[in-house]
Design an enzyme around this catalytic site. Structure first.
Site, PDB file in Angstrom:
ATOM      1  N   ASP A 329       0.848  -1.189   0.000  1.00  0.00           N
ATOM      2  CA  ASP A 329       0.000   0.000   0.000  1.00  0.00           C
ATOM      3  C   ASP A 329       0.885   1.240   0.000  1.00  0.00           C
ATOM      4  OD1 ASP A 329      -3.053   0.821   0.754  1.00  0.00           O
ATOM      5  OD2 ASP A 329      -1.619   2.214   1.670  1.00  0.00           O
ATOM      6  N   ASP A 346      -2.908   9.707 -10.162  1.00  0.00           N
ATOM      7  CA  ASP A 346      -2.927   8.673 -11.206  1.00  0.00           C
ATOM      8  C   ASP A 346      -1.525   8.452 -11.772  1.00  0.00           C
ATOM      9  OD1 ASP A 346      -5.613   8.329 -10.881  1.00  0.00           O
ATOM     10  OD2 ASP A 346      -6.210   9.442 -12.687  1.00  0.00           O
ATOM     11  N   GLU A 372      -4.859   2.467  -3.961  1.00  0.00           N
ATOM     12  CA  GLU A 372      -3.400   2.425  -3.949  1.00  0.00           C
ATOM     13  C   GLU A 372      -2.891   1.100  -3.396  1.00  0.00           C
ATOM     14  OE1 GLU A 372      -4.646   4.473  -0.049  1.00  0.00           O
ATOM     15  OE2 GLU A 372      -5.405   4.153  -2.070  1.00  0.00           O
TER      16      GLU A 372
END
Length: 453
Positions: A329, A346, A372
Site C-alpha cells: 500500500d 494517477d 493504492e
C-alpha cells in the site's frame, strides 16, 4: 444448420419459387417485394442471407445492396444478387456494390445451395464475433476504416501450375496487389508464414489433380490460414470441384476465362470482409484484456488476482510447494491526491506499477486490487525469498522521487507478507497479509512485515 433467408423480388412467381426451393431444404424464408421493405426487414435483425433481385421499380437491387453494406448494423449480412442480367458488366457492378456473389436466373440447385451454405456458415462465424464484442463494436461501428473498400497494395498468395495463367493474373493485379505465386503446396505454406500477412489466396483448381482442394483443407486446419479468404479459380465444367472447394472452406470462386474487373472486385470484397472480421477479433482480444487488467496501470486486476491466487493455493497444496504473497500500500496516498490533485495521483500509480514490475522476478505476478493497494503473488517462494523480493520493491520506490509535472515527489510503500501454511485458503492468506500490512503502517510505514501464521 438452418438459416433465415430474406428473398427480395418484385415478381410474385419468383418469390414463391425461391421460397419453395429454400423451404424444401429447411431454411426459414422471409419475403420482400421491394427495396425499402427489404431494408426494413434486414434492420430488424435475425437475417442470415439476402437473395436480392436487381431489376425492381423504384430502388433497384444494386442500391439496396449498397445501403445494406453501408449500414454498420447490416454490413455483415451476405448478399447474393439473383437476376436475369447475365453480362460481365452487370456482375461487376453488383460486386462493386458490395454483393458477395451474383447468380444468373434461373439459378440451378448446385449453384444456389452451395453459395447459401458457404455464406451462411461465414455469417455464423461473424455473428459469434459480433455477439462476443457487442460493447466494443458499438465504439467503432461508425469508423470508416472498418467498412471502406481495401486500399493500397495488399499481399495475395497464388497457387497454380500453369505459368501462362499466373502471368495473366500478375498482369491483371500488379498495380493493386503484391502477388506471391507458386506451384508447390509446401512453398505456398512457407510463404504464408513468411513476410507480411497476406490478405487473400487464389487457388487454381486446374492444378495437379486435387492439389488445390487439399491446400484448401490444409489452410483451414492451420493457425496461419484459418481465417484467410480463399478464392478458387476453375472452369465451368469444374462446377463440382468448385462446390467442393466452398464446402471445405473456400470463401468464393471465379470462373475462367477470368475477367480482370470481376477478379479485382471479388478480391476487394474478400479483403474488406477480412478486415472487418480482423477488427472484431482484435476487439474481442481487447475486451478480454479489459476484463482482467487495470486500465490505469496495466497490471492485472482484483478479479484476475482472486482467480490466480486460488489456483496457486491449489497447486501449493497438491505439490507441497512454497507460496508467498505480499499486500503493498502506497504510504500517505491521500495526501498526494489532496495536495497535488487526482491527475498527479494517477501518475504516481502508473509510475509505481512500472517500478513494481521492474523490481519483481519473471515468476511473480503483480495486481492492483483497488485504490493504492497492490498484491504480489510469489509462487515457489519461501518466507526468506519473499522478504527479499518485498524489500527490493520497497527500496525501489524510496530510491528516487517520482517525477510529476508540478515537481518531483517522494513516495514510499508499506507491505505485509503472508506465507502459505497447511489449511490456508485465499481468504486466510490475504487476511494474514492484510494484518501484516496494518502492523507495518502502525509502526512507522516504509517497511515490510510478516506476522506468524
Amino acid at each position: 444448420m438452418t438459416a433465415r433467408i430474406l428473398v427480395v423480388d418484385d415478381n410474385e412467381i419468383n418469390l414463391r419459387l425461391l421460397e419453395a426451393r429454400l423451404g424444401a431444404e429447411f431454411y426459414e424464408v422471409v419475403l420482400a417485394v421491394n427495396g425499402p421493405e427489404a431494408l426494413a426487414l434486414a434492420a430488424t435483425g435475425g437475417i442470415d442471407l439476402v437473395l436480392l433481385d436487381v431489376m425492381m421499380p423504384g430502388m433497384d437491387g444494386y442500391e439496396v445492396c449498397r445501403r445494406l453494406k453501408a449500414d454498420p448494423q447490416t454490413t455483415h449480412i451476405p448478399v447474393v444478387l439473383v437476376t436475369a442480367l447475365d453480362q460481365p458488366s452487370d456482375r461487376i457492378e453488383g460486386l462493386n456494390a458490395g454483393a458477395d456473389d451474383f447468380l444468373t436466373k434461373p439459378a440451378r440447385d448446385l449453384q444456389l445451395f452451395t453459395r447459401v451454405r458457404s455464406l451462411t456458415r461465414l455469417k455464423r462465424v461473424t455473428d459469434e464475433l459480433r455477439e462476443r464484442t457487442a460493447t466494443a463494436l458499438a465504439l467503432f461501428a461508425d469508423e470508416e476504416d472498418v467498412f471502406r473498400a481495401a486500399s493500397g497494395r495488399d499481399r495475395i498468395l497464388m497457387f497454380g501450375d500453369d505459368p501462362r495463367e499466373a502471368t495473366r493474373l500478375l498482369a491483371m493485379l500488379h498495380d493493386r496487389f503484391v502477388i506471391d505465386a507458386t506451384a508447390e503446396r509446401g512453398a505456398f505454406m512457407a510463404q504464408l508464414m513468411e513476410g507480411p500477412e497476406p490478405e487473400a489466396a487464389l487457388l487454381d483448381l486446374g492444378a495437379a489433380e486435387g492439389s488445390a482442394l487439399r491446400l484448401v483443407a490444409a489452410l483451414r486446419t492451420s493457425d496461419a490460414g484459418r481465417h484467410l479468404p480463399i478464392i478458387a479459380m476453375g472452369r465451368p465444367e469444374q462446377e463440382a470441384a468448385l462446390a467442393k472447394a466452398l464446402e471445405i472452406g473456400a470463401t468464393d470462386y471465379i470462373l475462367k476465362p477470368i475477367d480482370r474487373n470481376e477478379l479485382r472486385a471479388r478480391l476487394a470484397t474478400q479483403v474488406r470482409r477480412r478486415r472487418y472480421e480482423s477488427r472484431l477479433r482484435r476487439s474481442l482480444t481487447d475486451t478480454v484484456a479489459l476484463a482482467v487488467r487495470d486500465p490505469l496501470t496495466g497490471l492485472h486486476n482484483r478479479r484476475f488476482c482472486e482467480a490466480r491466487l486460488a489456483k496457486a493455493i491449489d497447486q501449493a497444496r497438491a505439490g507441497r510447494r512454497h507460496l508467498s504473497i505480499a499486500v503493498a500500500d502506497i504510504d500517505h496516498f491521500k495526501r498526494i491526491n489532496d495536495s497535488r490533485g487526482h491527475a498527479a495521483g494517477d501518475e504516481v500509480l502508473r509510475q509505481f506499477a512500472s517500478r513494481l514490475q521492474d523490481a519483481l522476478r519473471g515468476s511473480d505476478l503483480a495486481c492492483r486490487i483497488g485504490g493504492e493497494e497492490f498484491v504480489v503473488l510469489m509462487p515457489d517462494t519461501d518466507g526468506e525469498d519473499a522478504l527479499r523480493v518485498a524489500e527490493r520493491v520497497r527500496e525501489r520506490m524510496a530510491a528516487a522521487p517520482f517525477a510529476l509535472p508540478g515537481g518531483d515527489i517522494a513516495v514510499t510503500v508499506s507491505a505485509g507478507l503472508a506465507i502459505y501454511a497447511d489449511g490456508d485458503d485465499a481468504a486466510s492468506l490475504l487476511s494474514r497479509a492484510d494484518r501484516s500490512l496494518y502492523e507495518a503502517k502502525r509502526t512507522g510505514r516504509n517497511r515490510v512485515l510478516a506476522l506468524a501464521a
